[in-house]
Design a protein around this motif. Structure first.
Motif, PDB file in Angstrom:
ATOM      1  N   ILE A 117     -52.688  34.194 -37.561  1.00 55.83           N
ATOM      2  CA  ILE A 117     -53.729  33.651 -36.725  1.00 55.83           C
ATOM      3  C   ILE A 117     -54.886  34.569 -37.306  1.00 55.83           C
ATOM      4  O   ILE A 117     -55.082  35.645 -37.356  1.00 55.83           O
ATOM      5  CB  ILE A 117     -53.519  33.739 -35.316  1.00 55.83           C
ATOM      6  N   LYS A 118     -56.046  33.605 -37.694  1.00 60.12           N
ATOM      7  CA  LYS A 118     -57.459  34.326 -38.114  1.00 60.12           C
ATOM      8  C   LYS A 118     -58.446  33.802 -37.368  1.00 60.12           C
ATOM      9  O   LYS A 118     -58.358  32.646 -36.910  1.00 60.12           O
ATOM     10  CB  LYS A 118     -57.569  34.119 -39.620  1.00 60.12           C
ATOM     11  N   GLY A 119     -59.386  34.416 -37.301  1.00 55.13           N
ATOM     12  CA  GLY A 119     -60.651  34.033 -36.649  1.00 55.13           C
ATOM     13  C   GLY A 119     -60.346  33.688 -35.208  1.00 55.13           C
ATOM     14  O   GLY A 119     -61.430  33.125 -34.456  1.00 55.13           O
TER      15      GLY A 119
ATOM     16  N   PRO B  18     -56.194  33.804 -28.702  1.00 55.84           N
ATOM     17  CA  PRO B  18     -56.452  35.296 -28.497  1.00 55.84           C
ATOM     18  C   PRO B  18     -55.080  36.005 -28.607  1.00 55.84           C
ATOM     19  O   PRO B  18     -54.096  35.431 -28.490  1.00 55.84           O
ATOM     20  CB  PRO B  18     -56.752  35.125 -26.870  1.00 55.84           C
ATOM     21  N   ARG B  19     -55.183  37.407 -29.011  1.00 54.98           N
ATOM     22  CA  ARG B  19     -54.214  37.988 -29.307  1.00 54.98           C
ATOM     23  C   ARG B  19     -53.072  38.156 -28.046  1.00 54.98           C
ATOM     24  O   ARG B  19     -51.980  38.220 -28.156  1.00 54.98           O
ATOM     25  CB  ARG B  19     -54.532  39.585 -29.552  1.00 54.98           C
ATOM     26  N   GLU B  20     -53.794  38.233 -26.704  1.00 53.09           N
ATOM     27  CA  GLU B  20     -52.811  38.239 -25.566  1.00 53.09           C
ATOM     28  C   GLU B  20     -52.117  36.967 -25.459  1.00 53.09           C
ATOM     29  O   GLU B  20     -51.002  37.258 -24.735  1.00 53.09           O
ATOM     30  CB  GLU B  20     -53.499  38.574 -24.370  1.00 53.09           C
ATOM     31  N   TYR B  21     -52.189  35.904 -25.934  1.00 51.34           N
ATOM     32  CA  TYR B  21     -51.530  34.759 -25.989  1.00 51.34           C
ATOM     33  C   TYR B  21     -50.183  34.588 -26.802  1.00 51.34           C
ATOM     34  O   TYR B  21     -49.478  33.854 -26.728  1.00 51.34           O
ATOM     35  CB  TYR B  21     -52.339  33.695 -25.859  1.00 51.34           C
ATOM     36  N   ILE B  22     -50.608  35.177 -28.098  1.00 54.48           N
ATOM     37  CA  ILE B  22     -49.606  35.142 -29.004  1.00 54.48           C
ATOM     38  C   ILE B  22     -48.001  35.654 -28.713  1.00 54.48           C
ATOM     39  O   ILE B  22     -47.097  34.876 -28.840  1.00 54.48           O
ATOM     40  CB  ILE B  22     -49.893  36.040 -30.406  1.00 54.48           C
ATOM     41  N   PRO B  23     -47.813  36.529 -27.657  1.00 52.40           N
ATOM     42  CA  PRO B  23     -46.369  36.819 -27.356  1.00 52.40           C
ATOM     43  C   PRO B  23     -45.697  35.855 -26.567  1.00 52.40           C
ATOM     44  O   PRO B  23     -44.626  35.595 -26.621  1.00 52.40           O
ATOM     45  CB  PRO B  23     -46.618  38.329 -26.545  1.00 52.40           C
ATOM     46  N   GLY B  24     -46.651  35.004 -25.850  1.00 54.87           N
ATOM     47  CA  GLY B  24     -46.269  33.848 -25.281  1.00 54.87           C
ATOM     48  C   GLY B  24     -45.388  32.808 -26.142  1.00 54.87           C
ATOM     49  O   GLY B  24     -44.413  32.202 -25.765  1.00 54.87           O
ATOM     50  N   VAL B  25     -46.271  32.741 -27.171  1.00 51.99           N
ATOM     51  CA  VAL B  25     -45.502  31.648 -28.252  1.00 51.99           C
ATOM     52  C   VAL B  25     -44.288  32.131 -28.792  1.00 51.99           C
ATOM     53  O   VAL B  25     -43.203  31.466 -28.709  1.00 51.99           O
ATOM     54  CB  VAL B  25     -46.719  31.473 -29.459  1.00 51.99           C
TER      55      VAL B  25
ATOM     56  N   GLY C  13     -31.004  32.585 -38.816  1.00 47.27           N
ATOM     57  CA  GLY C  13     -31.616  32.007 -40.185  1.00 47.27           C
ATOM     58  C   GLY C  13     -32.874  31.344 -40.024  1.00 47.27           C
ATOM     59  O   GLY C  13     -32.838  30.192 -40.800  1.00 47.27           O
ATOM     60  N   LEU C  14     -33.862  31.811 -39.075  1.00 51.66           N
ATOM     61  CA  LEU C  14     -34.950  30.788 -39.023  1.00 51.66           C
ATOM     62  C   LEU C  14     -36.250  31.824 -38.910  1.00 51.66           C
ATOM     63  O   LEU C  14     -36.129  33.077 -38.536  1.00 51.66           O
ATOM     64  CB  LEU C  14     -35.054  30.332 -37.539  1.00 51.66           C
ATOM     65  N   ARG C  15     -37.457  31.362 -39.723  1.00 50.60           N
ATOM     66  CA  ARG C  15     -38.555  32.040 -39.780  1.00 50.60           C
ATOM     67  C   ARG C  15     -39.548  31.197 -39.041  1.00 50.60           C
ATOM     68  O   ARG C  15     -39.751  30.054 -39.548  1.00 50.60           O
ATOM     69  CB  ARG C  15     -38.833  32.474 -40.999  1.00 50.60           C
ATOM     70  N   ALA C  16     -40.296  31.568 -38.203  1.00 56.11           N
ATOM     71  CA  ALA C  16     -41.358  30.776 -37.528  1.00 56.11           C
ATOM     72  C   ALA C  16     -42.718  31.598 -37.832  1.00 56.11           C
ATOM     73  O   ALA C  16     -42.789  32.686 -37.407  1.00 56.11           O
ATOM     74  CB  ALA C  16     -40.994  30.677 -36.045  1.00 56.11           C
ATOM     75  N   THR C  17     -43.789  30.755 -38.443  1.00 54.59           N
ATOM     76  CA  THR C  17     -44.980  31.318 -38.755  1.00 54.59           C
ATOM     77  C   THR C  17     -45.953  30.706 -37.887  1.00 54.59           C
ATOM     78  O   THR C  17     -46.330  29.458 -37.956  1.00 54.59           O
ATOM     79  CB  THR C  17     -45.241  31.145 -40.404  1.00 54.59           C
ATOM     80  N   LEU C  18     -46.745  31.296 -36.925  1.00 49.54           N
ATOM     81  CA  LEU C  18     -47.785  30.958 -36.254  1.00 49.54           C
ATOM     82  C   LEU C  18     -49.084  30.790 -37.236  1.00 49.54           C
ATOM     83  O   LEU C  18     -49.444  31.999 -37.337  1.00 49.54           O
ATOM     84  CB  LEU C  18     -47.851  31.650 -35.228  1.00 49.54           C
ATOM     85  N   VAL C  19     -49.633  29.562 -37.417  1.00 47.23           N
ATOM     86  CA  VAL C  19     -50.565  29.491 -38.435  1.00 47.23           C
ATOM     87  C   VAL C  19     -52.170  29.151 -37.922  1.00 47.23           C
ATOM     88  O   VAL C  19     -53.082  29.382 -38.478  1.00 47.23           O
ATOM     89  CB  VAL C  19     -50.269  28.734 -39.722  1.00 47.23           C
TER      90      VAL C  19
END
Length: 762
Positions: A594-596, A600-607, A627-633
């Protein structure tokens, strides 16, 4: 190097490595190095000199020496070779019991060493049992061990602490699968042994074939010290090759040993010559006399056999029929004459716990500080019974001892000597003895030392084989709370007594899983739950731990929006799901790009929490995802309606959609299976592996046996131990461990997914 000499024996050159001039343990003891005043300790102190004097004599056991000596022996063999029957006769002929009883308890009593009801019903030994007896002037501690492979830990713990062993072999079947296992165990602990070919009264008995099997399959230098007088129904006694006398057994139960002159035959002379030459191969003193043309008398031959046996270079073979009371007394003479006393064992070491486990030589002396090893535990309603082997020092009732592992100091409330399930109170025991302490809590293989003289020395542990089979077990539905408590207490007790029994709770199925050495092992545990604790249990195979994995990347842009009056819920997240390859295939990886401030940083742990909650149960058949990578973009939020919960819900929904779009597949655990088998069963075993969806990887050799390495689905390996034993007549063995996860065939996947009812509600 100066002690080496080459001599020609039987037409070949043999390197003899026994150096001359070293001060022996016997000589050291004879010079009075160790002094004590207690009767128990005097017996051990004098064991060396008395034993050597006895071994060089031609007399019988009743006239060996006026000084007590000690032997600690185990009796081991394949199942149904006659171990317990032999022990029963030993106890009878030494006067320890007054009558002989059958192993299976057909007379309502059963053999003395089979004290459990289950043992008497099934006619097999389940737990090792200790006893002691007196043969002439020699005190003999005996441990009778099970012959079934499922209870091999009992053999391990016995051989770990004993000084010698009797390897019993069936005169008809010869060397069998557990015979080879016992042989490996004896070699692991450097145990000298004598062999006893039993059941020579049976149809088809052939002791010479058995000796060839000992030499070929066990790679032992073995030779007969006796030849049988008759076989099958005509078996009446043996001929002592060393002394050239015939021995028969008269009386109702063979209690009268009769020695008589024997008409020496060419066959007897050939067997005696073979015996002498095989001992010459490993004993330079006898070889020198033999090559010089000297007459090899009984005393010289006994002494050489004794030296070679205790050096583990030779195995003297005795013969008889324990059930028919033939050959037992000469075997006891051989135990006393050829096997070592506790003080004669070489290379006994302890580990200095506080000094990087440095090895410290241990001398079997009753005057030194106490060092004892707890090798077997039994729980009873009166407390724990702890079997100990005393390696040095003196153990006394009321003495304070320290557990090296826990550092706890305890008082020895009771000291007993065991006679099967009977306890005989004693006040003290010293170096070399095998006794039991009552009322001390400890673990198997704990070391005890004198509390007043702590040196932090620990004896090495034993080898514990890994379990090969598992079952799910639980009290029957509707059981009373007391039954459930008894169930937990029983499993705790059984696992404490038996290191090969493992208990754990499957985190997915929530089943209680018992893992052990075989089906019989676990059947006995379930039976003991019912008999000893009153717990009726349901038993079933545990579930296979399947997994789910995506096979293609998937990009999901999910928006969660909910409005129900007042502040609502809003969260948008864009996640790219990709499969992990290679060594990373067992991990889950979450990456935030996540950029810009899009989220918000405090919501990312919820995802992340929302994604992980779906991965724990999957979408295809309810199994965990690997065997899974999840990338939040990317993502979006609302100043009022967004929250950690809203982003958690969005993460869950995005993951479900991403797994389906990523073409999720079902995976199963593949086991690496290593099978050892005689060559004649290779075809059947390979065919069976193929029928289990296995893939053969490698064919090889291990000694005289063949090896098969394969990869097989775990789902098709349950109860394989029984199938393998059936195919190989009990002569093959296997081990397995997790190799990897692989995709299941479409038909299996369809069957498993049909039973799954997904729940998408948040």
């Amino acid at each position: 190097a100066s002690g080496r000499r080459r001599v020609a024996v039987r037409g070949g050159l043999k390197m003899l490595l026994r150096p001359r001039g070293a001060l022996s343990a016997t000589q050291a003891l004879r010079r009075g190095r160790h002094l004590t005043t207690t009767p128990f300790c005097r017996r051990f102190l004098s064991s060396q000199a008395a034993a050597v004097d006895d071994s060089d004599s031609d007399s019988t056991s009743s006239s060996t020496s006026s000084t007590y000596v000690t032997r600690n022996i185990g009796i081991s063999a394949h199942i149904d070779s006659g171990k317990t029957t032999l022990t029963e006769r030993i106890l009878y002929f030494t006067g320890r019991i007054k009558s002989i009883h059958d192993v299976r308890g057909r007379d309502g009593v059963g053999a003395k060493m089979d004290s459990m009801d289950l043992e008497r019903e099934k006619g097999i030994t389940i737990q090792s049992a200790a006893t002691h007896c007196l043969w002439g002037k020699t005190h003999v501690n005996i441990i009778d061990t099970p012959g079934h492979v499922d209870f091999t830990i009992e053999v391990e713990r016995a051989l770990r602490v004993l000084d010698g062993a009797v390897l019993v072999l069936c005169g008809v079947a010869g060397v069998q699968s557990q015979s080879l296992t016992v042989d490996r165990q004896m070699k692991r602990y450097d145990i000298p042994r004598v062999a006893f070919i039993n059941k020579l009264d049976r149809m088809g008995a052939d002791p010479w074939r058995v000796i060839e099997m000992i030499r070929g399959q066990m790679a032992l230098n073995a030779a007969a010290v006796q030849i049988p007088i008759g076989l099958e129904g005509a078996h009446v006694g043996v001929v002592d090759l060393a002394r050239r006398v015939a021995i028969t057994f008269d009386g109702d139960k063979g209690e009268k040993v009769v020695e008589k002159d024997f008409e020496w035959t060419d066959d007897a002379e050939q067997k005696r010559t073979e015996l002498v030459e095989r001992v010459c191969d490993v004993d330079d003193e006898l070889a020198e006399a033999y090559l010089n043309g000297d007459e090899i008398g009984a005393e010289a031959l006994h002494s050489a056999i004794r030296r070679a046996t205790r050096a583990r270079l030779f195995v003297p073979v005795f013969m008889g029929s324990a059930y028919k009371n033939k050959g037992v007394q000469p075997l006891l003479d051989g135990v006393v004459r050829y096997l070592p006393s506790p003080a004669e064992r070489e290379d006994v070491v302890a580990l200095a716990v506080d000094d990087k486990e440095r090895e410290v030589a241990i001398t079997c002396s009753p005057s030194e500080p106490l060092l004892a090893l707890a090798f077997k535990l039994e729980e009873s309603r009166f407390g724990q019974l702890t079997y100990v082997r005393i390696y040095r020092g003196t153990l006394k009732k009321g003495m304070h001892v320290a557990n090296v592992r826990t550092r706890k100091q305890v008082k020895v409330p009771r000291l007993v000597r065991m006679h099967s399930d009977e306890m005989e109170e004693i006040d003290s025991a010293c170096a070399g003895d095998v006794v039991a302490m009552f009322g001390i809590d400890c673990a198997s293989m704990d070391t005890f030392e004198e509390a007043a003289n702590r040196q932090r020395l620990a004896m090495s542990s034993m080898f514990v084989p890994r379990p090969v089979i598992s079952l799910a077990v639980a009290p029957k539905k509707g059981s009373a709370p007391t039954v459930i408590d008894n169930f937990s207490a029983a499993l705790q007790r059984f696992t404490k007594e038996d290191p090969t029994l493992r208990v754990h709770t499957d985190p997915e199925s929530k089943q209680t899983i018992l893992s052990g050495m075989g089906e019989l092992h676990l059947d006995i545990i379930v039976d003991r739950l019912r008999r000893e604790f009153g717990v009726e249990a349901n038993v079933g195979a545990p579930q296979v731990s399947y997994r789910e994995a995506i096979t293609a990347p998937a990009e999901i842009d999910y928006t969660h929006k909910k409005q129900s009056g007042g502040s609502g819920q809003f969260a948008r997240c864009k996640v790219i799901f990709t499969p992990l390859e290679g060594d990373e295939s067992t991990d889950f990886e979450f990456v935030s790009e996540i950029k810009g401030g899009a989220i918000p940083r405090e919501y990312i742990p919820g995802v992340q929490k929302g994604i992980e909650s779906v991965l724990s149960s999957g979408v295809l058949a309810g199994y965990p995802v690997l065997g899974l990578r999840a990338t939040l973009v990317d993502g979006a939020f609302h100043d009022v309606d967004s929250s950690v919960l809203a982003f958690e819900i969005a993460g869950r929904a995005a993951t479900r959609e991403g797994l389906r779009k990523g073409k999720v597949r079902l995976m199963e655990p593949m086991m690496k299976v290593d099978i050892t088998t005689p060559e004649e069963y290779m075809g059947d075993i390979i065919g069976d592996i193929n029928s289990r969806r296995g893939a053969i990887g490698d064919l090889g050799e291990r000694g005289n046996a063949k090896t098969v390495r394969a990869t097989v689905p775990l789902a098709n390996m349950f109860q394989y131990v029984s199938s393998l034993r059936s195919m190989s007549k009990g002569r093959a063995s296997y081990s397995m461990e997790l190799a990897q996860y692989d995709f299941v065939p479409p038909n299996v996947e369809k069957e498993l997914t049909a039973k799954f009812n997904p729940d998408d509600d948040d």
